[in-house]
Design an enzyme around this catalytic site. Structure first.
Site, PDB file in Angstrom:
ATOM      1  N   ASP A 214     -56.390  59.159  60.768  1.00 30.22           N
ATOM      2  CA  ASP A 214     -54.682  59.251  59.611  1.00 30.22           C
ATOM      3  C   ASP A 214     -54.285  59.380  60.969  1.00 30.22           C
ATOM      4  OD1 ASP A 214     -56.866  59.516  57.802  1.00 30.22           O
ATOM      5  OD2 ASP A 214     -55.823  62.207  58.444  1.00 30.22           O
ATOM      6  N   ASP A 216     -51.055  60.223  61.020  1.00 25.83           N
ATOM      7  CA  ASP A 216     -50.004  61.390  61.126  1.00 25.83           C
ATOM      8  C   ASP A 216     -50.704  62.392  62.226  1.00 25.83           C
ATOM      9  OD1 ASP A 216     -52.322  61.927  59.762  1.00 25.83           O
ATOM     10  OD2 ASP A 216     -50.784  62.729  57.969  1.00 25.83           O
ATOM     11  N   TRP A 276     -57.158  61.919  47.669  1.00 23.71           N
ATOM     12  CA  TRP A 276     -56.862  63.042  48.268  1.00 23.71           C
ATOM     13  C   TRP A 276     -57.995  63.813  47.772  1.00 23.71           C
ATOM     14  CZ3 TRP A 276     -56.830  67.643  48.962  1.00 23.71           C
ATOM     15  CH2 TRP A 276     -56.931  68.433  50.019  1.00 23.71           C
ATOM     16  N   GLU A 279     -63.807  62.755  50.726  1.00 22.25           N
ATOM     17  CA  GLU A 279     -64.681  61.967  51.405  1.00 22.25           C
ATOM     18  C   GLU A 279     -64.854  62.568  52.069  1.00 22.25           C
ATOM     19  OE1 GLU A 279     -60.068  61.564  52.738  1.00 22.25           O
ATOM     20  OE2 GLU A 279     -61.825  61.825  50.918  1.00 22.25           O
ATOM     21  N   ASP A 280     -64.188  62.842  53.206  1.00 29.13           N
ATOM     22  CA  ASP A 280     -64.822  63.567  54.104  1.00 29.13           C
ATOM     23  C   ASP A 280     -66.327  64.715  54.501  1.00 29.13           C
ATOM     24  OD1 ASP A 280     -62.756  62.604  55.896  1.00 29.13           O
ATOM     25  OD2 ASP A 280     -61.220  64.140  55.778  1.00 29.13           O
ATOM     26  N   MET A 306     -49.671  67.090  64.318  1.00 32.42           N
ATOM     27  CA  MET A 306     -49.535  66.564  62.662  1.00 32.42           C
ATOM     28  C   MET A 306     -48.433  66.196  62.589  1.00 32.42           C
ATOM     29  SD  MET A 306     -50.477  66.610  58.813  1.00 32.42           S
ATOM     30  CE  MET A 306     -52.532  66.749  59.256  1.00 32.42           C
ATOM     31  N   HIS A 309     -45.290  65.812  56.702  1.00 34.70           N
ATOM     32  CA  HIS A 309     -45.289  64.882  55.680  1.00 34.70           C
ATOM     33  C   HIS A 309     -45.182  65.694  54.448  1.00 34.70           C
ATOM     34  CE1 HIS A 309     -48.921  63.275  54.852  1.00 34.70           C
ATOM     35  NE2 HIS A 309     -48.899  63.656  56.113  1.00 34.70           N
ATOM     36  N   ARG A 311     -46.981  64.890  50.213  1.00 34.56           N
ATOM     37  CA  ARG A 311     -47.785  64.478  50.154  1.00 34.56           C
ATOM     38  C   ARG A 311     -47.988  62.635  48.743  1.00 34.56           C
ATOM     39  NH1 ARG A 311     -52.552  65.579  49.419  1.00 34.56           N
ATOM     40  NH2 ARG A 311     -52.110  68.234  49.471  1.00 34.56           N
TER      41      ARG A 311
END
Length: 364
Positions: A214, A216, A276, A279-280, A306, A309, A311
């Site tokens: 990712d 971030d 969101w 998937e992980d 991280m 931020h 979403r």
């Protein structure tokens, strides 16, 4: 008058005759001696010229084909000079980089308070070309493609490039950075973008390891190596977002690495997770179903910060994620790299990374 005898009258003629005979013989003898001298001199000159020509020929032949050690030595020395020059111009065969890089510094101070100037990042990383780097003094143990799913995170990408390029170079990796940019404003699909990055990176280079990150997340220790291991690797194990703890045992999010063999064994990642989440965990299940286990660094080495931020729009929680995770075993061979479809819109070779903008369609 006195009368003379015949004998007396013949004396002058006979004397003259004898004198002439002597003169003729002398002249003949002189001429013979002169001729003999002339021919002898000519033969000497002829032999001398022949000897000189023969010597010249021997000299020419010996120059081209030396036959004595004294003649061979200069040629050997010349050959040695040419050999030395050739060895200097020939690229030296590099030894493999050590298993643990001597350039690592350990814990890092990661801050996001100051903006990042990409021009300065370029100056600090002059060896890059299109986001590609190869160590100069040793042969990297792995060829690593770092894949970043991306949309509307320009400021985060600047921080990522600022921190990660020096880290990856200290880790002595042969690596390339690929930012996979989802075109349009349809619902975001992280896993499908990672599949695209895998496929596109292999078109450029024979990578044998893939790090999926990712944009971030920044590692706080350069000893957390971005490479592949005997088992799939979960790299971001200790995020500040979760109080530097693993949120749950099956967690495989943030940053992970898989070898080419491991990735293809699970048919890549699922393509049908739009929005969101989920998937992980699906990827974790795929690895488990294929008999693999997860390896991790320790909680200290695996620390991450991280970039906070809100979403993203069009990346709301996926309401179908739990149903899809329940069907991972059934879908693993049907949905993945073998069913991937997309269209490359544009490829940009930036100095710090390769950006690939793609159209991945819409949720079905």
């Amino acid at each position: 008058m006195t009368n003379s005898s015949p004998a007396t009258r013949n004396i002058p003629g006979r004397f003259l005759q004898k004198t002439c005979t002597v003169v003729v013989v002398f002249c003949a003898l002189h001429l013979s001696v002169t001729m003999l001298y002339y021919f002898n001199t000519f033969e000497i000159i002829k032999n001398s010229v022949s000897a000189q020509n023969s010597q010249q020929k021997n000299i020419n032949v010996s120059t081209v084909y030396p036959t004595t050690m004294s003649q061979i030595a200069p040629v050997t020395e010349t050959a040695a000079i040419f050999k030395t020059e050739a060895e200097e111009t020939k690229p030296k065969k590099l030894e493999q980089c050590p298993e643990t890089s001597p350039l690592l510094v350990g814990p890092l101070r990661i801050e996001f308070s100051q903006p990042v100037d990409l021009d300065e990042v370029k100056k600090q990383n002059p060896a890059l070309q299109g986001g590609r780097f190869t160590p100069e003094d040793c042969k990297a143990l792995q060829k690593v493609a770092v894949i970043i799913p991306f949309r509307n995170r320009e400021e985060h990408l600047k921080y990522w490039l600022y921190y990660l390029h020096p880290i990856l170079q200290r880790q002595q990796l042969d690596y390339g950075i690929y930012v996979i940019h989802q075109k349009g404003d349809e619902t975001f699909n992280r896993a499908k973008l990672l599949n695209v990055g895998y496929a596109e990176a292999l078109k450029e280079y024979d990578y044998d390891c893939f790090v999926f990150s990712d944009v971030d997340l920044i590692p706080m220790d350069d000893r957390n190596i971005y490479k592949c291991f005997g088992q799939p690797r979960h790299i971001a194990v200790s995020m500040d977002k979760f109080g530097f703890r693993l949120p749950y045992t099956q967690f495989f999010g943030g940053v992970s690495s898989l070898s080419k063999e491991q990735f293809e064994k699970i048919n890549g990642f699922p393509n049908n997770y739009w929005g969101w989440g989920g998937e992980d965990d699906d990827i974790y299940n795929r690895l488990s179903f294929r008999g693999m286990t997860i390896s991790r660094p320790d909680a200290i080495t695996g620390k991450y910060r991280m970039i906070h931020h809100n979403r993203d729009k069009k990346n709301e929680p996926n309401p179908e994620r739990f149903d899809r995770m329940a069907n991972t075993r059934m879908m693993i061979d049907r949905d993945g790299i073998n069913s991937l479809s997309y269209e490359v819109v544009e490829v940009k070779k930036n100095f710090l990374f390769t950006e690939i903008q793609v159209d991945i369609g819409t949720p079905s």
